[in-house]
Design a protein around this motif. Sequence first.
Motif, PDB file in Angstrom:
ATOM      1  N   ALA A 242      30.003 -87.087  44.783  1.00 31.52           N
ATOM      2  CA  ALA A 242      31.287 -87.276  45.460  1.00 31.52           C
ATOM      3  C   ALA A 242      31.320 -88.592  46.224  1.00 31.52           C
ATOM      4  CB  ALA A 242      31.547 -86.107  46.404  1.00 31.52           C
ATOM      5  N   ALA A 243      30.206 -88.955  46.862  1.00 32.06           N
ATOM      6  CA  ALA A 243      30.156 -90.216  47.606  1.00 32.06           C
ATOM      7  C   ALA A 243      30.267 -91.415  46.672  1.00 32.06           C
ATOM      8  CB  ALA A 243      28.855 -90.290  48.404  1.00 32.06           C
ATOM      9  N   ALA A 244      29.626 -91.337  45.507  1.00 31.29           N
ATOM     10  CA  ALA A 244      29.723 -92.425  44.541  1.00 31.29           C
ATOM     11  C   ALA A 244      31.141 -92.564  44.005  1.00 31.29           C
ATOM     12  CB  ALA A 244      28.743 -92.189  43.392  1.00 31.29           C
ATOM     13  N   LYS A 245      31.795 -91.441  43.773  1.00 29.50           N
ATOM     14  CA  LYS A 245      33.186 -91.469  43.297  1.00 29.50           C
ATOM     15  C   LYS A 245      34.094 -92.134  44.328  1.00 29.50           C
ATOM     16  CE  LYS A 245      34.833 -87.617  41.663  1.00 29.50           C
ATOM     17  NZ  LYS A 245      35.087 -86.159  41.518  1.00 29.50           N
ATOM     18  N   GLN A 246      33.912 -91.750  45.595  1.00 29.23           N
ATOM     19  CA  GLN A 246      34.783 -92.265  46.652  1.00 29.23           C
ATOM     20  C   GLN A 246      34.564 -93.751  46.906  1.00 29.23           C
ATOM     21  OE1 GLN A 246      33.736 -93.184  50.024  1.00 29.23           O
ATOM     22  NE2 GLN A 246      35.847 -93.821  50.399  1.00 29.23           N
ATOM     23  N   SER A 247      33.306 -94.189  46.859  1.00 23.63           N
ATOM     24  CA  SER A 247      32.974 -95.557  47.271  1.00 23.63           C
ATOM     25  C   SER A 247      32.990 -96.562  46.122  1.00 23.63           C
ATOM     26  CB  SER A 247      31.586 -95.580  47.935  1.00 23.63           C
ATOM     27  OG  SER A 247      30.589 -95.144  47.028  1.00 23.63           O
ATOM     28  N   GLY A 248      33.125 -96.074  44.899  1.00 21.26           N
ATOM     29  CA  GLY A 248      33.137 -96.991  43.757  1.00 21.26           C
ATOM     30  C   GLY A 248      31.757 -97.374  43.262  1.00 21.26           C
ATOM     31  N   GLN A 249      30.716 -96.692  43.737  1.00 18.31           N
ATOM     32  CA  GLN A 249      29.370 -96.976  43.240  1.00 18.31           C
ATOM     33  C   GLN A 249      29.264 -96.550  41.777  1.00 18.31           C
ATOM     34  OE1 GLN A 249      27.154 -98.558  45.021  1.00 18.31           O
ATOM     35  NE2 GLN A 249      28.003 -98.375  47.069  1.00 18.31           N
ATOM     36  N   THR A 250      28.572 -97.337  40.966  1.00 16.87           N
ATOM     37  CA  THR A 250      28.388 -96.974  39.565  1.00 16.87           C
ATOM     38  C   THR A 250      27.024 -96.347  39.299  1.00 16.87           C
ATOM     39  OG1 THR A 250      27.571 -99.193  39.015  1.00 16.87           O
ATOM     40  CG2 THR A 250      29.951 -98.794  38.789  1.00 16.87           C
ATOM     41  N   ARG A 251      26.143 -96.384  40.308  1.00 14.47           N
ATOM     42  CA  ARG A 251      24.816 -95.783  40.167  1.00 14.47           C
ATOM     43  C   ARG A 251      24.637 -94.723  41.242  1.00 14.47           C
ATOM     44  NH1 ARG A 251      21.863 -99.064  36.703  1.00 14.47           N
ATOM     45  NH2 ARG A 251      22.877-101.076  36.325  1.00 14.47           N
ATOM     46  N   LEU A 252      24.101 -93.585  40.844  1.00  9.13           N
ATOM     47  CA  LEU A 252      23.871 -92.508  41.795  1.00  9.13           C
ATOM     48  C   LEU A 252      22.595 -92.759  42.586  1.00  9.13           C
ATOM     49  CD1 LEU A 252      24.680 -89.226  39.811  1.00  9.13           C
ATOM     50  CD2 LEU A 252      26.174 -90.538  41.336  1.00  9.13           C
ATOM     51  N   MET A 253      22.656 -92.501  43.878  1.00  9.60           N
ATOM     52  CA  MET A 253      21.459 -92.564  44.713  1.00  9.60           C
ATOM     53  C   MET A 253      20.489 -91.461  44.286  1.00  9.60           C
ATOM     54  SD  MET A 253      21.175 -92.209  48.869  1.00  9.60           S
ATOM     55  CE  MET A 253      21.504 -90.434  48.874  1.00  9.60           C
ATOM     56  N   GLU A 254      19.228 -91.794  44.203  1.00 14.57           N
ATOM     57  CA  GLU A 254      18.199 -90.800  43.896  1.00 14.57           C
ATOM     58  C   GLU A 254      17.779 -90.096  45.188  1.00 14.57           C
ATOM     59  OE1 GLU A 254      13.523 -90.635  42.412  1.00 14.57           O
ATOM     60  OE2 GLU A 254      14.693 -92.492  42.184  1.00 14.57           O
ATOM     61  N   LEU A 255      17.703 -88.769  45.143  1.00 16.75           N
ATOM     62  CA  LEU A 255      17.238 -87.991  46.280  1.00 16.75           C
ATOM     63  C   LEU A 255      15.875 -87.418  45.918  1.00 16.75           C
ATOM     64  CD1 LEU A 255      17.752 -86.839  49.088  1.00 16.75           C
ATOM     65  CD2 LEU A 255      18.943 -84.912  48.019  1.00 16.75           C
TER      66      LEU A 255
END
Length: 244
Positions: free
Chosen positions: A131-144
């Motif tokens: 959801a954070a990537a969708k909102q912010s326009g990031q194209t790569r997901l943060m790894e947890l």
Amino acid sequence: MPHRFYFEGSFDSDLLVLEGSEAHHLLHVLRLRIGDTVEVFNGTGVEADAEITKTARKSVEVRITARRESPANTQIPVILATAVPKGDRFRWLVEKAAELGVTRLVPLITERSSVDPGENRLKKLQQTIVAAAKQSGQTRLMELSPLQKFHEFLDDVSQAEQRVLIADPGGSPLELMDSRGADAAACPMVLLIGPEGGFSADEVQAALDKGATPIKLSEAILRIETAAILLAGLVRLTAVQTKE
């Protein structure tokens, strides 16, 4: 601007099927219809423009009309290794770190830690990252990453290849240049954030022995999530300013 949706998979085919929460949001929250245009991304740097071609009760088919791939080196890698705050504050920390484009977040067990998020909770936070990537326009997901002991994490840190910063009240304000004269924006970063009460003296010394730079973030006493997002934001800001 078209609405963004996450698709877990490759874009090898021109036809993609969105399911689960993504389909529900498209159909029942946004109420999009056949013929509407959307943007899809898969969290690996690839995104695409697409048109809705078919809808069902729990799925949506879209046809890709244009693909784009972000270069892997558009942002320096930032690893945020942090103690875990209590309650929903950890979800907030994960969300904001993902919005800032942190590459990987490592939950830490330290000498003064009081919170173990548990494996199931970490898995559930994946949807927060999407959801954070969708909102912010990031194209790569943060790894947890899985929970890790502080000293074990330090053993994996290579100071020769990364710049390590540790939040510490006895440190100095963050500067654009490190001791080697390299721009902060050009060097992969590891950010260390302690628990309530801070890192122990032994932990700080272990980080300093690894070549870490102690950073003072504020005159005030900050919560874990405040310190984590402040330091990550400062690092991202200095990277942007240096590029300009």
